[in-house]
Design an enzyme around this catalytic site. Structure first.
Site, PDB file in Angstrom:
ATOM      1  CE  LYS A 187      39.682   7.535  17.172  1.00 24.73           C
ATOM      2  NZ  LYS A 187      38.733   8.458  18.101  1.00 24.73           N
ATOM      3  CD  GLU A 262      29.280  18.435  10.016  1.00 23.13           C
ATOM      4  OE1 GLU A 262      30.655  18.689   9.765  1.00 23.13           O
ATOM      5  OE2 GLU A 262      29.749  18.967  11.320  1.00 23.13           O
ATOM      6  CB  CYS A 296      31.437  22.601  11.900  1.00 26.89           C
ATOM      7  SG  CYS A 296      30.147  21.964  12.160  1.00 26.89           S
ATOM      8  CD  GLU A 395      36.533  24.392  12.026  1.00 31.80           C
ATOM      9  OE1 GLU A 395      37.348  23.587  11.434  1.00 31.80           O
ATOM     10  OE2 GLU A 395      35.252  25.228  11.408  1.00 31.80           O
TER      11      GLU A 395
HETATM   12  O1  TXE Z   1      40.542  17.098  15.113  1.00 33.86           O
HETATM   13  P1  TXE Z   1      39.754  16.062  14.533  1.00 33.86           P
HETATM   14  P2  TXE Z   1      41.313  18.326  15.332  1.00 33.86           P
HETATM   15  C1  TXE Z   1      38.238  20.928  13.196  1.00 33.86           C
HETATM   16  C2  TXE Z   1      38.230  22.226  14.062  1.00 33.86           C
HETATM   17  C3  TXE Z   1      39.849  21.924  15.118  1.00 33.86           C
HETATM   18  C4  TXE Z   1      40.321  21.040  13.798  1.00 33.86           C
HETATM   19  C5  TXE Z   1      41.903  20.109  14.470  1.00 33.86           C
HETATM   20  O2  TXE Z   1      38.935  23.642  13.130  1.00 33.86           O
HETATM   21  O3  TXE Z   1      40.388  23.472  15.950  1.00 33.86           O
HETATM   22  O4  TXE Z   1      39.641  20.179  13.163  1.00 33.86           O
HETATM   23  O5  TXE Z   1      40.553  19.628  15.750  1.00 33.86           O
HETATM   24  C6  TXE Z   1      40.105  10.901  15.023  1.00 33.86           C
HETATM   25  N1  TXE Z   1      42.752   8.861  11.587  1.00 33.86           N
HETATM   26  N2  TXE Z   1      37.388  20.522  13.630  1.00 33.86           N
HETATM   27  O6  TXE Z   1      42.512  17.702  15.748  1.00 33.86           O
HETATM   28  O7  TXE Z   1      41.558  15.349  14.218  1.00 33.86           O
HETATM   29  C7  TXE Z   1      40.241  11.557  16.301  1.00 33.86           C
HETATM   30  O8  TXE Z   1      40.979  10.833  17.412  1.00 33.86           O
HETATM   31  C8  TXE Z   1      41.308   8.778  11.764  1.00 33.86           C
HETATM   32  C9  TXE Z   1      35.941  20.834  13.301  1.00 33.86           C
HETATM   33  O9  TXE Z   1      41.416  17.928  17.138  1.00 33.86           O
HETATM   34  O10 TXE Z   1      39.524  16.189  13.592  1.00 33.86           O
HETATM   35  C10 TXE Z   1      38.651  12.538  16.586  1.00 33.86           C
HETATM   36  O11 TXE Z   1      38.175  11.459  17.253  1.00 33.86           O
HETATM   37  N3  TXE Z   1      40.981   9.427  13.065  1.00 33.86           N
HETATM   38  C11 TXE Z   1      34.718  19.371  13.745  1.00 33.86           C
HETATM   39  C12 TXE Z   1      38.622  12.535  15.834  1.00 33.86           C
HETATM   40  O12 TXE Z   1      39.265  12.387  14.892  1.00 33.86           O
HETATM   41  C13 TXE Z   1      41.560  10.249  12.812  1.00 33.86           C
HETATM   42  C14 TXE Z   1      35.424  19.085  14.973  1.00 33.86           C
HETATM   43  C15 TXE Z   1      38.133  14.083  14.820  1.00 33.86           C
HETATM   44  O13 TXE Z   1      39.254  14.510  15.857  1.00 33.86           O
HETATM   45  C16 TXE Z   1      42.387  10.468  12.882  1.00 33.86           C
HETATM   46  C17 TXE Z   1      36.151  18.995  15.326  1.00 33.86           C
HETATM   47  C18 TXE Z   1      43.203   9.898  12.230  1.00 33.86           C
HETATM   48  N4  TXE Z   1      44.304   9.765  11.351  1.00 33.86           N
HETATM   49  C19 TXE Z   1      36.997  19.211  14.682  1.00 33.86           C
HETATM   50  N5  TXE Z   1      43.104  11.515  13.459  1.00 33.86           N
HETATM   51  C20 TXE Z   1      33.913  19.722  13.357  1.00 33.86           C
HETATM   52  N6  TXE Z   1      33.259  19.458  11.902  1.00 33.86           N
HETATM   53  O14 TXE Z   1      32.870  19.985  14.170  1.00 33.86           O
HETATM   54  C21 TXE Z   1      42.267  11.843  14.447  1.00 33.86           C
HETATM   55  N7  TXE Z   1      41.154  11.259  14.227  1.00 33.86           N
END
Ligand code: TXE
Length: 503
Positions: A187, A262, A296, A395
């Protein structure tokens, strides 16, 4: 309006609809989620959200494909051949995939080409080689028994990808899972479905059996949550934010499904006064401004030793002001727009917070002027008086550097470790003693001395503390995506007590 239809775009097509690809078939029924180009703010296509029924079908298909065995029981030589073909095909489509990635997330096109898509190719090549080199163990310390330990694929892996580097990070998960014979349900983020859709088509074209990789689109709170809590999955790998990581781990935990997470970072980038100054300056700029700061592993907390602090800050600000911001479709661009409007607003809110917390914003801190569309945020440098401020602890995930002063190495280690995160850390010094002390003192999954990020796929990449659970590398993925099985074989007929034989 930035021009997204230059030479590169002319020959490539945006998928008319990013459907769900299950067992080789594309399903287009369901709610449509708009896919927005962060540069033009236009809806470029839609992704079809997988509802519960579609998700069930994807998981069932992955299970049946696994049981049927065409891939899960194939020889590693065969899997290797297919993985190499996938890598070659992605490489052949490098320009198209880079363009789609840039169109979707706003990464400067040169970075999409040379980092994101290149990494996707490498992911498949790496696991092609790795899977042919795996071995089991044998124990024969008990003289009459041979004990062998083998690894088997686990079944169905749920792979949930992020929006900041979709093709690079999601293909690491796909390659790592399928190399060992698993099937998977992928996904992508609802914000960035384009390259996952195209890559799934290329996997099929390369000869991966249908049903090994199944793609479902959807929002995190609906499709993502349903996938994480589904009892048909055997492993879950996630890259994204820490709050989402917690929710996912708890959902998967109910079914005792092991996870790798991660998550985010707030990594220290420490510059000692004995460092190669130019290298440290170049590396620090790369560390925070690559990929528009949305990474990240960004070195977002810059710590500079007092004797070079003023000079470094002045040079850093001057280079920041010189960064070439503009259309991400222009190969000269160094900074493009942020990936989504909500993320842009979030990054912007940190500029207000920095001011409230008494930080001095030396440059940036606002929407960039001169753009009639796009989520362009000015590269920002803030000097922060203390490390316990939210601006230094949370972050930001944008082109937003914080800079603090330190005096002694002990101060640097203390500040570096005063964080809930522990993903990576960068240290710039010419002293061997400082370098080796850093390696021991810093609590992070990766310590980089005198270099920006270098990702060695053989070595684990994963975070300490709130930055993650588990890691990704050849060996880590082998351990995660396989079960160990111990088989015991007596080498001579064992003498067994004859229970129940005496009158
Ligand atoms: O990402 P989410 P968000 C950090 C960065 C950013 C913050 C929020 O600080 O500002 O996270 O980002 C899926 N159950 N990183 O909220 O929600 C979603 O559909 C299952 C760090 O936009 O973490 C997407 O596919 N899945 C980072 C994925 O999770 C769920 C990269 C990532 O989205 C879900 C991105 C749920 N309940 C953001 N809710 C890194 N580590 O590199 C969301 N998703």
């Amino acid at each position: 309006m930035p021009d997204t239809t230059g030479d590169i775009a002319a020959s490539h097509k945006i998928p008319a609809l990013c459907g769900n690809i299950i067992g080789g078939e594309t399903y287009t029924q369901g709610d449509q989620i708009p896919v927005i180009c962060p540069e033009t703010e236009e809806v470029v296509t839609h992704a079809v959200e997988a509802d519960d029924e579609t998700l069930d079908l994807a998981i069932r298909t992955a299970q049946e494909t696994f049981e049927q065995g065409e891939w899960s029981k194939a020889s590693s030589d065969h899997r290797q051949k297919v993985l190499f073909r996938i890598a070659d095909l992605i490489e052949k489509h490098q320009e198209e995939l880079a363009w789609l990635e840039t169109l979707n997330i706003g990464a400067p096109i040169r970075q999409s080409e040379t980092r994101h898509v290149t990494r996707a190719v490498l992911n498949f090549r790496f696991f092609a080689e790795y899977c042919s080199q795996t071995s089991g163990d044998a124990y024969y310390q008990q003289p009459d028994y041979l004990t062998v330990v083998t690894r088997e694929p686990v079944g169905v892996a749920a792979l949930i990808g992020p929006w900041n580097a979709p093709i690079a990070l999601t293909t690491m998960k796909i390659a790592g899972a399928i190399a060992f014979g698993n099937s998977c349900v992928v996904k992508p983020s609802e914000f960035s479905p384009l390259t996952a859709f195209r890559v799934t088509q290329l996997l099929l074209e390369a000869g991966l059996p249908e049903g090994v990789v199944n793609l479902v689109n959807g929002r995190g709170g609906s499709t993502g949550a349903a996938l994480s809590s589904h009892d048909g999955i055997d492993r879950l790998s996630f890259t994204g934010g820490t709050a989402t990581g917690r929710a996912i781990m708890s959902a998967a935990g109910k079914n005792l499904v092991p996870v790798t997470l991660e998550l985010g970072g707030k990594s220290a980038n420490i510059i000692f006064d004995d460092a190669d100054y130019e290298q440290a300056l170049d590396g620090s700029l790369l560390g925070i401004f690559s990929n528009n700061g949305q990474q990240c592993l960004a070195g977002s907390r810059i710590l500079v030793q007092r004797s070079i602090f003023d000079r470094f800050v002045a040079d850093f600000v001057s280079r920041t002001n010189n960064l070439r911001m503009g259309s991400s479709f222009d190969r000269r661009t160094e900074i493009g727009p942020l990936a989504t409007k909500s993320h842009f607003n979030r990054v912007l809110s940190f500029a207000d917070l920095a001011r409230e917390e008494g930080c001095e914003i030396l440059t940036g801190g606002r929407a960039a002027d001169g753009y009639s569309s796009g989520y362009f945020f000015e590269p920002t440098v803030a000097v922060t008086p203390r490390n316990d401020l939210r601006i230094c602890q949370e972050e930001i995930f944008g082109p937003f550097a914080t800079i603090q002063v330190f005096d002694t190495p002990e101060d640097a280690w203390r500040i570096a470790n005063e964080s809930d995160f522990g993903l990576v850390s960068y240290v710039w010094t010419s002293s061997l003693e400082t370098a080796t002390t850093a390696h021991k003192a810093i609590k992070a999954g990766m310590v980089l001395i005198n270099t920006p990020i270098v990702r060695e796929l053989r070595a684990p990449f994963g975070g300490f503390k709130d930055s993650g659970v588990g890691s990704e590398s050849g060996a880590s993925c082998e351990a995660f995506y396989t079960e160990q099985k111990t088989t015991v074989i007596p080498m001579a007929k064992p003498t067994l007590p004859k229970l129940g034989s005496e009158a």
